[in-house]
Design a protein around this motif. Structure first.
Motif, short mmCIF file in Angstrom:
data_model
loop_
_atom_site.label_atom_id
_atom_site.label_comp_id
_atom_site.label_asym_id
_atom_site.label_seq_id
_atom_site.Cartn_x
_atom_site.Cartn_y
_atom_site.Cartn_z
N MET A 47 8.25 -2.67 -2.43
CA MET A 47 7.11 -3.52 -2.25
C MET A 47 6.10 -3.31 -3.38
SD MET A 47 4.43 -3.75 0.96
CE MET A 47 5.59 -4.44 2.10
N ALA A 48 5.84 -2.07 -3.71
CA ALA A 48 4.87 -1.78 -4.77
C ALA A 48 5.39 -2.27 -6.12
CB ALA A 48 4.56 -0.29 -4.82
N ALA A 49 6.70 -2.14 -6.35
CA ALA A 49 7.27 -2.59 -7.62
C ALA A 49 7.10 -4.10 -7.79
CB ALA A 49 8.74 -2.21 -7.69
N LYS A 50 7.24 -4.85 -6.71
CA LYS A 50 7.06 -6.30 -6.77
C LYS A 50 5.61 -6.65 -7.11
CE LYS A 50 7.85 -10.48 -4.09
NZ LYS A 50 8.33 -11.03 -2.83
N LYS A 51 4.65 -5.95 -6.52
CA LYS A 51 3.24 -6.19 -6.79
C LYS A 51 2.88 -5.84 -8.23
CE LYS A 51 1.85 -7.95 -3.08
NZ LYS A 51 1.37 -9.34 -3.13
N GLY B 14 3.15 -8.78 -11.28
CA GLY B 14 2.43 -10.05 -11.18
C GLY B 14 2.15 -10.64 -12.56
N ASP B 15 1.67 -11.88 -12.57
CA ASP B 15 1.33 -12.53 -13.82
C ASP B 15 -0.07 -13.10 -13.71
OD1 ASP B 15 1.57 -13.55 -16.37
OD2 ASP B 15 2.46 -15.43 -15.68
N PRO B 16 -1.06 -12.61 -14.42
CA PRO B 16 -0.97 -11.53 -15.38
C PRO B 16 -0.75 -10.17 -14.70
CG PRO B 16 -3.25 -12.13 -15.08
CD PRO B 16 -2.42 -13.10 -14.27
N ALA B 17 -0.21 -9.25 -15.46
CA ALA B 17 0.11 -7.94 -14.90
C ALA B 17 -1.15 -7.26 -14.35
CB ALA B 17 0.76 -7.05 -15.94
N PRO B 18 -1.11 -6.82 -13.10
CA PRO B 18 -2.27 -6.13 -12.52
C PRO B 18 -2.47 -4.75 -13.13
CG PRO B 18 -0.44 -6.11 -10.98
CD PRO B 18 0.00 -6.93 -12.15
N THR B 19 -3.69 -4.26 -13.01
CA THR B 19 -4.05 -2.95 -13.53
C THR B 19 -3.81 -1.89 -12.47
OG1 THR B 19 -5.80 -4.00 -14.82
CG2 THR B 19 -5.94 -1.62 -14.53
N PRO B 20 -3.06 -0.83 -12.78
CA PRO B 20 -2.91 0.27 -11.82
C PRO B 20 -4.28 0.85 -11.48
CG PRO B 20 -1.35 0.53 -13.62
CD PRO B 20 -2.30 -0.58 -14.00
N THR B 21 -4.49 1.14 -10.20
CA THR B 21 -5.78 1.63 -9.72
C THR B 21 -5.57 2.92 -8.96
OG1 THR B 21 -6.48 -0.67 -9.50
CG2 THR B 21 -7.81 0.97 -8.38
N LYS B 22 -6.39 3.91 -9.23
CA LYS B 22 -6.29 5.22 -8.58
C LYS B 22 -7.12 5.21 -7.30
CE LYS B 22 -5.14 9.64 -8.81
NZ LYS B 22 -3.79 10.08 -8.60
N ILE B 23 -6.46 5.45 -6.16
CA ILE B 23 -7.15 5.54 -4.87
C ILE B 23 -6.63 6.78 -4.16
CG2 ILE B 23 -7.42 4.49 -2.59
CD1 ILE B 23 -7.34 1.80 -3.89
N ASN B 24 -7.55 7.62 -3.69
CA ASN B 24 -7.19 8.80 -2.92
C ASN B 24 -7.63 8.56 -1.49
OD1 ASN B 24 -6.53 11.27 -1.95
ND2 ASN B 24 -8.02 12.41 -3.16
N ALA B 25 -6.67 8.21 -0.62
CA ALA B 25 -7.01 7.85 0.75
C ALA B 25 -6.42 8.81 1.78
CB ALA B 25 -6.51 6.43 1.04
N GLY B 26 -5.73 9.84 1.33
CA GLY B 26 -5.16 10.80 2.26
C GLY B 26 -3.77 10.43 2.76
N ALA B 27 -3.14 9.41 2.18
CA ALA B 27 -1.79 9.03 2.57
C ALA B 27 -0.78 9.92 1.87
CB ALA B 27 -1.54 7.57 2.19
N ASP B 28 0.46 9.90 2.35
CA ASP B 28 1.51 10.68 1.70
C ASP B 28 1.81 10.12 0.31
OD1 ASP B 28 1.74 12.30 3.96
OD2 ASP B 28 3.21 10.98 4.88
N GLU B 29 1.80 8.80 0.19
CA GLU B 29 1.98 8.13 -1.09
C GLU B 29 1.07 6.92 -1.14
OE1 GLU B 29 6.01 7.50 -2.78
OE2 GLU B 29 6.65 8.22 -0.81
N LEU C 233 0.73 1.87 0.85
CA LEU C 233 0.64 3.30 1.16
C LEU C 233 1.66 3.68 2.22
CD1 LEU C 233 -1.12 3.60 4.05
CD2 LEU C 233 -2.90 2.80 2.52
N ARG C 234 1.99 4.96 2.22
CA ARG C 234 2.93 5.50 3.20
C ARG C 234 2.29 6.67 3.90
NH1 ARG C 234 6.29 9.64 3.67
NH2 ARG C 234 6.03 10.31 1.52
N VAL C 235 2.36 6.64 5.22
CA VAL C 235 1.93 7.76 6.07
C VAL C 235 3.11 8.06 6.98
CG1 VAL C 235 0.29 8.55 7.80
CG2 VAL C 235 -0.49 7.03 5.98
N GLY C 236 3.77 9.18 6.72
CA GLY C 236 5.00 9.49 7.48
C GLY C 236 6.05 8.43 7.18
N ASN C 237 6.57 7.81 8.24
CA ASN C 237 7.59 6.76 8.08
C ASN C 237 7.00 5.36 8.04
OD1 ASN C 237 9.76 8.56 8.06
ND2 ASN C 237 9.84 8.61 10.29
#
Length: 71
Positions: A1-5, A8-23, A37-41
Motif C-alpha cells: 500500500m505504501a509503495a503505491k502511494k 504518485g504523479d507528481p511524486a509525493p515527498t516522504p514525511t517523517k512522523i513518529n506516532a508510536g506505531a510499529d511501522e 501505519l502498522r500496529v501489530g497485525n
C-alpha cells in the motif's frame, strides 16, 4: 500500500512522523498527507487534509492509541 502511494504523479515527498506505531510511512503531496501505519497485525491508512505536520502527527498518534487500546 505504501509503495503505491509513493509512486504518485507528481511524486509525493516522504514525511517523517513518529506516532508510536510499529511501522510508519508517510508522504505529502500538496495539502494532502497519506500515512500508512502498522500496529501489530493491523494496517491503517490515513489520508489527512489538515493544517500542518503537527496536526497530521496528532491525528496519526490518536489512531495508534485507538488501535492499541482495542488490541
Amino acid at each position: 500500500m505504501a509503495a503505491k502511494k509513493r509512486k504518485g504523479d507528481p511524486a509525493p515527498t516522504p514525511t517523517k512522523i513518529n506516532a508510536g506505531a510499529d511501522e510508519t510511512q508517510a508522504f505529502t503531496s500538496g495539502k494532502s498527507t497519506d500515512v500508512v501505519l502498522r500496529v501489530g497485525n493491523v494496517v491503517a491508512y490515513i489520508d489527512a487534509y489538515v493544517g500542518g505536520i503537527d496536526d497530521v502527527t496528532y491525528v496519526t498518534t490518536h489512531q495508534v492509541d485507538l488501535l492499541k487500546s482495542t488490541a
